[in-house]
Design a protein around this motif. Structure first.
Motif, short mmCIF file in Angstrom:
data_model
loop_
_atom_site.label_atom_id
_atom_site.label_comp_id
_atom_site.label_asym_id
_atom_site.label_seq_id
_atom_site.Cartn_x
_atom_site.Cartn_y
_atom_site.Cartn_z
N TYR A 7 -7.68 -11.93 -16.81
CA TYR A 7 -9.00 -11.41 -16.46
C TYR A 7 -9.45 -11.95 -15.11
O TYR A 7 -10.07 -11.22 -14.32
N SER A 11 -10.29 -9.50 -12.08
CA SER A 11 -11.61 -9.58 -11.48
C SER A 11 -11.51 -9.89 -9.99
O SER A 11 -12.24 -9.30 -9.18
N LEU A 44 -17.41 -8.87 -15.27
CA LEU A 44 -16.21 -8.93 -16.12
C LEU A 44 -15.82 -10.38 -16.38
O LEU A 44 -15.48 -10.76 -17.51
N VAL B 42 -13.92 -0.73 -17.31
CA VAL B 42 -14.46 -2.08 -17.49
C VAL B 42 -15.24 -2.17 -18.80
O VAL B 42 -15.20 -3.20 -19.49
N TYR B 46 -14.87 -4.80 -21.89
CA TYR B 46 -15.92 -5.53 -22.59
C TYR B 46 -15.75 -5.41 -24.10
O TYR B 46 -15.97 -6.38 -24.82
#
Lengths: 100, 169
Positions: A7, A11, A44, B42, B46
């Motif tokens: 992640y 990101s 995020l 995105v 989540y």
């Protein structure tokens, strides 16, 4: 469970694309969209770390960032409309009145 | 490689591809549509991270309201394409160089150091990230910031009206 490094990398890439958009595009609206992309990359990461440490505050912060982004877009787009009325363009290179 | 990771990579490629599409589209409307796609992906991230409330807020606020505002302004101004030539010369390759450097520096740091492993629970409880849990923390621990954001939205609304008001009247 996906390692948090993934992640972070995703990101970072999304954030960098946003920076690139701000640096290289000349259309004020597209620059604005790039800023939104950067905010989104930050969000995020907030959510990813919220899950990693089981801290719900991260998700609440995303909520606040979204609110600020909405306010920013409203004012920013109003500014762009006002500038377009005055100058008939939204190319940021042509907004150089203050340049010496 | 387990299914979760494969899903992550597929979605990650779509997200990065949509972001690049936004960056390279000459037409601002296409840029906006690519950005909506990115926001939707995105939102799926989540959901995977156990944040259903934030995912729904992402779809309604970001992909819905904010992007509709963008498209509305683009079409109002007729500003899909910019007239005039590009004045950037050496700056563009330089920006790319810096970006590539930044990504590699970040990847190097991640690869060399890694992160300190915190106590990771494989799957957070179903209560984590639910609207009830978010509301609880939002209205108790973060009540003052929540109220301040309402003032911020009011200020933004007034600002937008004042900025776009016709001066002649």
């Amino acid at each position: 469970m996906i390692p948090i490094e993934n992640y972070i990398a995703l990101s970072a890439i999304l954030f960098t694309i946003g920076v690139l958009g701000v640096l290289t595009r000349r259309n004020a609206i597209v620059i604005f969209m790039s800023v939104e992309l950067m905010l989104n990359a930050g969000n995020l990461l907030f959510v990813a770390f919220a899950q990693q440490y089981e801290a719900l505050s991260g998700q609440v912060f995303v909520f606040f960032v979204m609110t600020v982004a909405a306010a920013e877009v409203a004012v920013g787009l109003a500014l762009i409309v006002a500038i377009f009325r005055a100058r008939r363009t939204i190319n940021i290179d042509e907004m150089s009145t203050l340049k010496g | 490689m387990d299914g979760n990771l494969i899903t992550f990579y597929i979605l990650g490629f779509v997200a990065v591809g949509a972001a690049l599409g936004m960056l390279f589209s000459k037409n601002a409307v296409y840029s906006a549509l690519f950005l909506i796609m990115n926001f939707a992906v995105v939102a799926v991230f989540y959901l995977m991270l156990g944040a259903p409330f934030i995912a729904m807020a992402q779809v309604t606020v970001y992909a819905g309201a904010i992007m509709v505002l963008f498209l509305f302004v683009i079409m109002l101004l007729g500003a899909e394409k910019l007239a005039g030539k590009d004045t950037l010369t050496w700056q563009k390759p330089f920006a790319w160089l810096l970006v590539v450097f930044f990504v590699f520096a970040g990847a190097y740091q991640l690869g060399m150091r890694g992160l300190t492993e915190a106590a990771i629970t494989p799957f957070p409880s179903s209560e984590f990230g639910s609207p009830a849990a978010i509301g609880d923390i939002l209205f108790n621990q973060y009540l003052l910031p929540f109220e301040v954001t309402s003032v911020l939205l009011l200020v933004a609304m007034i600002g937008a009206i004042v900025l776009t008001k016709d001066r002649k009247q």
